[in-house]
Design an enzyme around this catalytic site. Structure first.
Site, PDB file in Angstrom:
ATOM      1  N   GLY A  33      -5.192 -10.754  -2.716  1.00 58.94           N
ATOM      2  CA  GLY A  33      -6.316 -10.382  -3.558  1.00 58.94           C
ATOM      3  C   GLY A  33      -7.205  -9.344  -2.922  1.00 58.94           C
ATOM      4  O   GLY A  33      -6.812  -8.642  -1.988  1.00 58.94           O
ATOM      5  N   HIS A  39      -2.821  -1.658  -2.922  1.00 56.39           N
ATOM      6  CA  HIS A  39      -2.123  -2.750  -3.589  1.00 56.39           C
ATOM      7  C   HIS A  39      -1.554  -2.302  -4.936  1.00 56.39           C
ATOM      8  O   HIS A  39      -0.404  -2.610  -5.268  1.00 56.39           O
ATOM      9  CB  HIS A  39      -3.084  -3.921  -3.843  1.00 56.39           C
ATOM     10  CG  HIS A  39      -3.554  -4.625  -2.608  1.00 56.39           C
ATOM     11  ND1 HIS A  39      -4.851  -4.577  -2.179  1.00 56.39           N
ATOM     12  CD2 HIS A  39      -2.894  -5.410  -1.730  1.00 56.39           C
ATOM     13  CE1 HIS A  39      -4.983  -5.303  -1.084  1.00 56.39           C
ATOM     14  NE2 HIS A  39      -3.811  -5.813  -0.783  1.00 56.39           N
ATOM     15  N   GLN A  63      -1.833 -18.331   7.711  1.00 54.55           N
ATOM     16  CA  GLN A  63      -1.668 -17.128   8.520  1.00 54.55           C
ATOM     17  C   GLN A  63      -2.944 -16.690   9.214  1.00 54.55           C
ATOM     18  O   GLN A  63      -2.976 -15.626   9.826  1.00 54.55           O
ATOM     19  CB  GLN A  63      -1.095 -15.992   7.678  1.00 54.55           C
ATOM     20  CG  GLN A  63      -2.006 -15.446   6.599  1.00 54.55           C
ATOM     21  CD  GLN A  63      -1.267 -14.546   5.630  1.00 54.55           C
ATOM     22  OE1 GLN A  63      -0.430 -14.998   4.845  1.00 54.55           O
ATOM     23  NE2 GLN A  63      -1.549 -13.254   5.690  1.00 54.55           N
ATOM     24  N   LYS A 152       2.309  -0.568   5.796  1.00 54.26           N
ATOM     25  CA  LYS A 152       1.243  -0.648   6.815  1.00 54.26           C
ATOM     26  C   LYS A 152       1.469  -1.850   7.710  1.00 54.26           C
ATOM     27  O   LYS A 152       1.307  -1.770   8.917  1.00 54.26           O
ATOM     28  CB  LYS A 152      -0.124  -0.732   6.144  1.00 54.26           C
ATOM     29  CG  LYS A 152      -1.273  -0.908   7.153  1.00 54.26           C
ATOM     30  CD  LYS A 152      -2.631  -0.960   6.471  1.00 54.26           C
ATOM     31  CE  LYS A 152      -2.828  -2.263   5.733  1.00 54.26           C
ATOM     32  NZ  LYS A 152      -3.025  -3.420   6.675  1.00 54.26           N
ATOM     33  N   GLN A 156       5.443  -7.158   9.758  1.00 54.95           N
ATOM     34  CA  GLN A 156       5.598  -8.149   8.698  1.00 54.95           C
ATOM     35  C   GLN A 156       6.783  -7.807   7.801  1.00 54.95           C
ATOM     36  O   GLN A 156       7.577  -8.682   7.440  1.00 54.95           O
ATOM     37  CB  GLN A 156       4.318  -8.221   7.870  1.00 54.95           C
ATOM     38  CG  GLN A 156       4.422  -9.069   6.618  1.00 54.95           C
ATOM     39  CD  GLN A 156       3.123  -9.084   5.834  1.00 54.95           C
ATOM     40  OE1 GLN A 156       2.181  -9.770   6.201  1.00 54.95           O
ATOM     41  NE2 GLN A 156       3.064  -8.311   4.758  1.00 54.95           N
ATOM     42  N   SER A 189      -7.957  -4.126   2.930  1.00 55.19           N
ATOM     43  CA  SER A 189      -9.119  -4.888   2.458  1.00 55.19           C
ATOM     44  C   SER A 189     -10.144  -5.070   3.562  1.00 55.19           C
ATOM     45  O   SER A 189     -11.343  -5.184   3.303  1.00 55.19           O
ATOM     46  CB  SER A 189      -8.660  -6.256   1.930  1.00 55.19           C
ATOM     47  OG  SER A 189      -7.854  -6.108   0.784  1.00 55.19           O
TER      48      SER A 189
END
Length: 281
Positions: A33, A39, A63, A152, A156, A189
């Site tokens: 979010g 996003h 996480q 980015k 991950q 974010s």
């Protein structure tokens, strides 16, 4: 057409069953979010690989470390759903923690060995176990044909691709290019945590990666010296580097000539920034 809002597992499974009956390919865009332009750009890649796009919104407690920003992480659900709808997203799955983890947080975890133990994994112990666990759970519930993640978060992305390979998920994992501000700062974010003075300093992270990429392109090959110079430049700019490495695309020792990735993480005040740059040398 209005976006379909899904908050519980039964509704999600019913929605997914309908897509399957109509033979529609489904792409998932997982998010926490507080959506920004980066996003929403993921939706473009998702549409290119599927007939229907669903985004998830869930601030995943697994996480976050004990001293990290879980409690203050921005939660802007209504604005996020409106932005997804404006961007043409077909559905959004926004479960509560109780919905996704009905038996509490002490649940079975998925650990990707070795790949998740260095770089951000060393800096944030347990972080990637939380990421792979929630992503695997979302994959199980949504059953997407494709899933899109931003590059980015390069480590991950590598971990999720490895998990999909090892666990035979029938899902194509797609990495979307990094979206940046005009001065090079990767969209995140967490950028909103930066003070005005810190925001001026923040582009030094990307500038340092570009400088190292140019040095590699010019023929410099002393990797240790280049990494040390990069860390020193970050410190001079007022950032505290957690790591800066020049590695192979699978995050091992680089092989030159070939493709390498320059990955870095640094703190600026209380904000942790990450970035990476792929270079062919």
């Amino acid at each position: 057409m209005a976006i379909t809002r899904l908050h519980d597992v039964a509704a999600l499974r019913a929605w997914r069953h309908t897509q399957g009956q109509d033979n529609r390919r489904v792409a998932l865009v997982p998010t926490m979010g507080n959506l920004h332009r980066g996003h929403l750009a993921l939706l473009d890649s998702a549409r290119a690989h599927a007939d229907v796009v669903i985004a998830s919104i869930f601030v995943n407690p697994l996480q976050f470390g004990p001293n990290e920003d879980f409690d203050r992480y921005p939660r802007t659900l209504e604005a996020d759903v409106a932005a997804l709808e404006d961007a043409g997203c077909d559905a959004v799955f926004a479960p509560s923690e109780r919905t996704l983890y009905p038996h509490g947080r002490d649940i079975a975890h998925i650990h990707v060995p070795h790949l998740g133990d260095h770089l951000c994994g060393a800096d944030r112990p347990g972080h990637f176990d939380g990421v792979t666990t929630v992503v695997a759970l979302l994959f199980h519930l949504v059953q997407p044909d494709a899933a899109v993640f931003g590059r980015k978060d390069y480590q991950q992305l590598q971990l999720i691709q490895r998990m999909v390979r090892d666990l035979h998920f029938p899902i194509r994992v797609i990495g979307h290019p990094i979206e940046r501000e005009a001065d090079g700062l990767a969209l995140s974010s967490r950028n909103q945590y930066l003070s005005a003075e810190e925001r001026v300093r923040a582009p030094a992270l990307h500038a340092t990666l570009r400088m190292l990429a140019e040095a590699l392109a010019a023929g410099e090959r002393d990797i240790d010296a280049m990494e040390a110079r990069g860390r020193a430049l970050l410190e001079q700019a007022g950032l505290a580097p957690s790591y800066l490495r020049i590695l192979s695309p699978d995050l091992q020792d680089p092989e030159i000539p070939g493709e390498v990735v320059i990955v870095a993480a640094a703190r600026l005040g209380d904000t942790r920034l990450i970035d990476n740059l792929m270079v062919h040398v």
